[in-house]
Design a protein around this motif. Structure first.
Motif, PDB file in Angstrom:
ATOM      1  N   LYS A  91       0.969  -1.129  -0.012  1.00  0.00           N
ATOM      2  CA  LYS A  91       0.019   0.196  -0.165  1.00  0.00           C
ATOM      3  C   LYS A  91       0.659   1.344  -0.034  1.00  0.00           C
ATOM      4  CE  LYS A  91      -3.516   2.329   2.745  1.00  0.00           C
ATOM      5  NZ  LYS A  91      -2.783   3.627   3.124  1.00  0.00           N
ATOM      6  N   ASN A  97      -6.914   3.884   0.003  1.00  0.00           N
ATOM      7  CA  ASN A  97      -6.388   2.563   0.152  1.00  0.00           C
ATOM      8  C   ASN A  97      -5.926   1.853  -1.124  1.00  0.00           C
ATOM      9  OD1 ASN A  97      -5.536   0.145   1.606  1.00  0.00           O
ATOM     10  ND2 ASN A  97      -7.775  -0.515   1.823  1.00  0.00           N
ATOM     11  N   LYS A  98      -5.212   2.361  -1.826  1.00  0.00           N
ATOM     12  CA  LYS A  98      -4.683   1.817  -3.136  1.00  0.00           C
ATOM     13  C   LYS A  98      -3.412   0.722  -2.636  1.00  0.00           C
ATOM     14  CE  LYS A  98      -2.421   2.663  -7.602  1.00  0.00           C
ATOM     15  NZ  LYS A  98      -2.414   3.626  -8.500  1.00  0.00           N
TER      16      LYS A  98
ATOM     17  N   HIS B  29     -19.252  -0.653   2.997  1.00  0.00           N
ATOM     18  CA  HIS B  29     -17.994  -0.027   2.954  1.00  0.00           C
ATOM     19  C   HIS B  29     -17.947   1.099   1.902  1.00  0.00           C
ATOM     20  CE1 HIS B  29     -15.422  -3.686   3.970  1.00  0.00           C
ATOM     21  NE2 HIS B  29     -15.891  -3.263   5.132  1.00  0.00           N
ATOM     22  N   TYR B  33     -13.851  -0.845  -5.534  1.00  0.00           N
ATOM     23  CA  TYR B  33     -12.894  -0.751  -6.456  1.00  0.00           C
ATOM     24  C   TYR B  33     -13.163  -1.689  -7.631  1.00  0.00           C
ATOM     25  CZ  TYR B  33      -9.815   0.463  -2.451  1.00  0.00           C
ATOM     26  OH  TYR B  33      -9.889   0.888  -1.135  1.00  0.00           O
ATOM     27  N   HIS B  48     -11.658   3.453  -8.875  1.00  0.00           N
ATOM     28  CA  HIS B  48     -12.245   3.082  -7.520  1.00  0.00           C
ATOM     29  C   HIS B  48     -13.377   4.386  -7.209  1.00  0.00           C
ATOM     30  CE1 HIS B  48      -9.417   6.088  -5.657  1.00  0.00           C
ATOM     31  NE2 HIS B  48     -10.291   6.108  -4.637  1.00  0.00           N
ATOM     32  N   ALA B  92     -13.688  -5.173  -5.550  1.00  0.00           N
ATOM     33  CA  ALA B  92     -13.426  -5.133  -4.047  1.00  0.00           C
ATOM     34  C   ALA B  92     -14.163  -3.930  -3.252  1.00  0.00           C
ATOM     35  CB  ALA B  92     -11.961  -5.246  -3.907  1.00  0.00           C
ATOM     36  N   THR B  93     -13.970  -4.158  -2.095  1.00  0.00           N
ATOM     37  CA  THR B  93     -14.503  -3.023  -1.184  1.00  0.00           C
ATOM     38  C   THR B  93     -13.499  -3.113  -0.059  1.00  0.00           C
ATOM     39  OG1 THR B  93     -15.891  -4.407   0.185  1.00  0.00           O
ATOM     40  CG2 THR B  93     -16.897  -3.537  -1.863  1.00  0.00           C
ATOM     41  N   SER B  94     -13.587  -1.877   0.448  1.00  0.00           N
ATOM     42  CA  SER B  94     -12.685  -1.397   2.065  1.00  0.00           C
ATOM     43  C   SER B  94     -13.444  -0.262   2.706  1.00  0.00           C
ATOM     44  CB  SER B  94     -11.256  -1.185   1.749  1.00  0.00           C
ATOM     45  OG  SER B  94     -11.243  -0.020   1.165  1.00  0.00           O
ATOM     46  N   ASN B 101      -6.625  -1.403   6.339  1.00  0.00           N
ATOM     47  CA  ASN B 101      -7.936  -1.653   6.178  1.00  0.00           C
ATOM     48  C   ASN B 101      -7.933  -2.785   4.927  1.00  0.00           C
ATOM     49  OD1 ASN B 101      -9.643  -0.322   7.524  1.00  0.00           O
ATOM     50  ND2 ASN B 101      -9.754   1.639   6.574  1.00  0.00           N
ATOM     51  N   GLU B 102      -8.498  -3.984   5.161  1.00  0.00           N
ATOM     52  CA  GLU B 102      -8.558  -5.140   4.060  1.00  0.00           C
ATOM     53  C   GLU B 102      -9.261  -4.702   2.921  1.00  0.00           C
ATOM     54  OE1 GLU B 102      -9.475  -8.819   6.013  1.00  0.00           O
ATOM     55  OE2 GLU B 102      -9.648  -9.735   4.291  1.00  0.00           O
ATOM     56  N   GLN B 103      -8.968  -5.195   2.022  1.00  0.00           N
ATOM     57  CA  GLN B 103      -9.685  -5.158   0.875  1.00  0.00           C
ATOM     58  C   GLN B 103     -10.635  -6.533   0.667  1.00  0.00           C
ATOM     59  OE1 GLN B 103      -8.459  -3.662  -2.980  1.00  0.00           O
ATOM     60  NE2 GLN B 103      -7.595  -1.672  -1.936  1.00  0.00           N
TER      61      GLN B 103
END
Lengths: 111, 114
Positions: A91, A97-98, B29, B33, B48, B92-94, B101-103
């Motif tokens: 990251k 959060n890329k 979320h 993405y 995203h 995907a989401t987060s 923060n997990e995707q």
């Protein structure tokens, strides 16, 4: 040069073996690090985050060397169910959060 | 319980025929993405949404567009699919931001272009 580089493998190992995967990243602004697991034709799933001090989750150990921009994943006592592609992910600091993914290292565990 | 759902799982389209892929999430979320993943390659981020704010990656072709009508849904529109657009498309989401923060990924839609 790719931002995240991994040996594509495949790594073919017998059950019970210990196997290590390496990953290098090029962006020094990389802030957080992860290993994702992707089974064949499935979506990636988070395996573990990688902390500066190194961390362990059962049979899996992750290490980070910021100076060398290098990340590793060690799998002990390999199981057949560990067969998958392991994606190294970084990251970049700032903003949202890329995540930048490596192309993955394929592991095949055989009986 | 499914958290990130993608439909259809497999999509076949003809060269140049517009196609829309769908993603929905039950996680509430903020960020959604879209990634493109070709065989043996890394997932490549296309764009995203951070809430309603759309963020395009610099190298995403104009052929790819996205819509997010509400928090739960996000669509990927490919206006004129080419043979090179055949790939797995992952949603995907987060949660907002934050280092760890997990995707969460959906199962993907595999697109075939004839």
């Amino acid at each position: 040069r790719k931002e995240v580089e991994q040996d594509p493998g495949p790594f073919n190992v017998p059950e019970g073996a210990t196997v290590a995967f390496n990953c290098t990243y090029s962006n020094s602004a990389s802030q957080s690090f992860f290993w994702y697991r992707q089974d064949c034709r499935k979506e990636p799933k988070l395996l573990m985050s990688v902390y500066s001090s190194g961390n362990e989750d059962g049979r899996f150990t992750a290490q980070l060397n910021r100076a060398s921009q290098y990340i590793s994943l060690l799998i002990r006592d390999s199981k057949l169910s560990d067969s998958a592609t392991y994606l190294c992910v970084v990251k970049i600091s700032g903003g949202y959060n890329k995540l930048i993914f490596g192309a993955g290292t394929r592991l095949a565990v055989h009986p | 319980d499914a958290m990130v759902i993608q439909n259809p799982r497999y999509q076949v389209t003809q060269f140049g025929k517009p196609v829309t892929l769908s993603c929905s999430q039950t996680l509430n979320h903020n960020v959604m993405y879209w990634y493109q993943q070709k065989s043996s390659q890394a997932p490549k981020l296309l764009f995203h949404y951070y809430d309603k704010d759309f963020n395009n990656e610099a190298d995403t072709p104009d052929n790819f567009q996205s819509r997010r009508p509400n928090t739960s849904f996000c669509f990927l529109d490919i206006r004129s699919p080419g043979l090179g657009d055949a790939a797995m498309y992952l949603c995907a989401t987060s949660r907002k931001t934050g280092d760890l923060n997990e995707q969460f990924f959906g199962p993907g839609t595999r697109l075939t272009v004839l």
